[in-house]
Design an enzyme around this catalytic site. Sequence first.
Site, mmCIF file in Angstrom:
data_model
loop_
_atom_site.group_PDB
_atom_site.id
_atom_site.type_symbol
_atom_site.label_atom_id
_atom_site.label_comp_id
_atom_site.label_asym_id
_atom_site.label_seq_id
_atom_site.Cartn_x
_atom_site.Cartn_y
_atom_site.Cartn_z
ATOM 1 N N HIS A 60 61.245 53.804 -4.525
ATOM 2 C CA HIS A 60 62.412 54.697 -4.541
ATOM 3 C C HIS A 60 63.579 54.132 -3.722
ATOM 4 C CE1 HIS A 60 59.787 55.621 -1.195
ATOM 5 N NE2 HIS A 60 60.822 56.130 -0.545
ATOM 6 N N CYS A 68 62.734 47.105 -2.373
ATOM 7 C CA CYS A 68 62.444 48.369 -1.692
ATOM 8 C C CYS A 68 63.617 48.614 -0.746
ATOM 9 C CB CYS A 68 61.080 48.354 -0.994
ATOM 10 S SG CYS A 68 60.900 47.166 0.345
ATOM 11 N N GLY A 69 63.456 49.506 0.228
ATOM 12 C CA GLY A 69 64.589 49.818 1.091
ATOM 13 C C GLY A 69 65.133 48.583 1.795
ATOM 14 N N THR A 70 64.221 47.839 2.402
ATOM 15 C CA THR A 70 64.618 46.623 3.130
ATOM 16 C C THR A 70 64.248 45.347 2.392
ATOM 17 O OG1 THR A 70 62.474 46.623 4.217
ATOM 18 C CG2 THR A 70 64.287 47.742 5.383
ATOM 19 N N GLY A 71 63.352 45.443 1.442
ATOM 20 C CA GLY A 71 62.792 44.258 0.775
ATOM 21 C C GLY A 71 61.549 43.740 1.482
ATOM 22 N N GLY A 117 58.647 45.425 2.624
ATOM 23 C CA GLY A 117 57.353 45.898 2.128
ATOM 24 C C GLY A 117 56.956 45.258 0.808
ATOM 25 N N HIS A 177 63.777 24.587 -1.723
ATOM 26 C CA HIS A 177 62.756 24.122 -0.784
ATOM 27 C C HIS A 177 61.409 24.808 -0.959
ATOM 28 C CE1 HIS A 177 65.720 22.342 2.426
ATOM 29 N NE2 HIS A 177 65.950 21.898 1.187
ATOM 30 N N ASN A 178 61.424 26.089 -1.323
ATOM 31 C CA ASN A 178 60.171 26.859 -1.357
ATOM 32 C C ASN A 178 59.703 27.171 -2.775
ATOM 33 O OD1 ASN A 178 62.118 28.445 0.956
ATOM 34 N ND2 ASN A 178 60.322 27.363 1.686
ATOM 35 N N ARG A 185 68.681 49.098 0.537
ATOM 36 C CA ARG A 185 69.477 49.766 1.571
ATOM 37 C C ARG A 185 70.175 48.768 2.480
ATOM 38 N NH1 ARG A 185 64.369 53.685 2.709
ATOM 39 N NH2 ARG A 185 64.679 55.112 0.950
ATOM 40 N N HIS A 209 59.140 18.699 -0.327
ATOM 41 C CA HIS A 209 59.032 20.155 -0.486
ATOM 42 C C HIS A 209 57.843 20.492 -1.383
ATOM 43 C CE1 HIS A 209 62.759 20.394 1.596
ATOM 44 N NE2 HIS A 209 63.385 19.681 0.667
ATOM 45 N N ARG A 226 54.579 20.563 0.470
ATOM 46 C CA ARG A 226 54.414 21.787 1.274
ATOM 47 C C ARG A 226 54.113 23.004 0.383
ATOM 48 N NH1 ARG A 226 59.626 19.691 4.559
ATOM 49 N NH2 ARG A 226 58.515 18.220 5.894
HETATM 50 C C1 RB5 Z 1 60.524 53.633 1.976
HETATM 51 O O1 RB5 Z 1 61.109 54.639 2.696
HETATM 52 C C2 RB5 Z 1 60.666 52.304 2.698
HETATM 53 O O2 RB5 Z 1 59.746 52.243 3.731
HETATM 54 C C3 RB5 Z 1 60.483 51.150 1.730
HETATM 55 O O3 RB5 Z 1 61.433 51.253 0.719
HETATM 56 C C4 RB5 Z 1 60.633 49.753 2.287
HETATM 57 O O4 RB5 Z 1 61.826 49.605 3.005
HETATM 58 C C5 RB5 Z 1 59.468 49.204 2.986
HETATM 59 O O5 RB5 Z 1 59.438 48.056 3.441
#
Ligand code: RB5
Length: 143
Positions: free
Chosen positions: A9, A65-68, A70, A98-99, A109, A133, A136
Amino acid sequence: MKIAIGSDHGGFELKQHLVPFLERRGYDVMDLGTNTDESVDYPIYGKMVGEAVRDKKADLGIVICGTGIGVSIAANKVHGVRCALCTSEFMARMSRCHNDANVLALGGRTTTPLMAEVIIDEWLKQVCEGGRHQRRIDMLNEM
Ligand code: RB5
């Protein structure tokens, strides 16, 4: 080229922006969900995209995801996946050159739609430089 894409989400809105963007660029997009902004568990989507790449159902993957963070952790648990969380054009370039990253992680977010487009364009146009590369990357594949 087929690209599998998935998000929780927290990445849903950015995914909805990126699917038509990728289609306009001529890619065959496999959208693995989520399909609403209702709360879901990011490991499921990171794993699904990773498995699509591992099983060669897609050439490359994008997870959001929110931060990428997870989804990148989840995708990297799939054998053969090299998932890179990128927040800049430079990171996108390096992750390919390289990877040899085969999955790109983005934060819904933390990265604007416009920046995500810049990152994706750079990521998709680069190829692995090989040489030291590759040695590795082979080590990573052995793990
Ligand atoms: C969900 O709220 C948040 O934890 C997920 O999107 C992500 O940022 C996890 O790494």
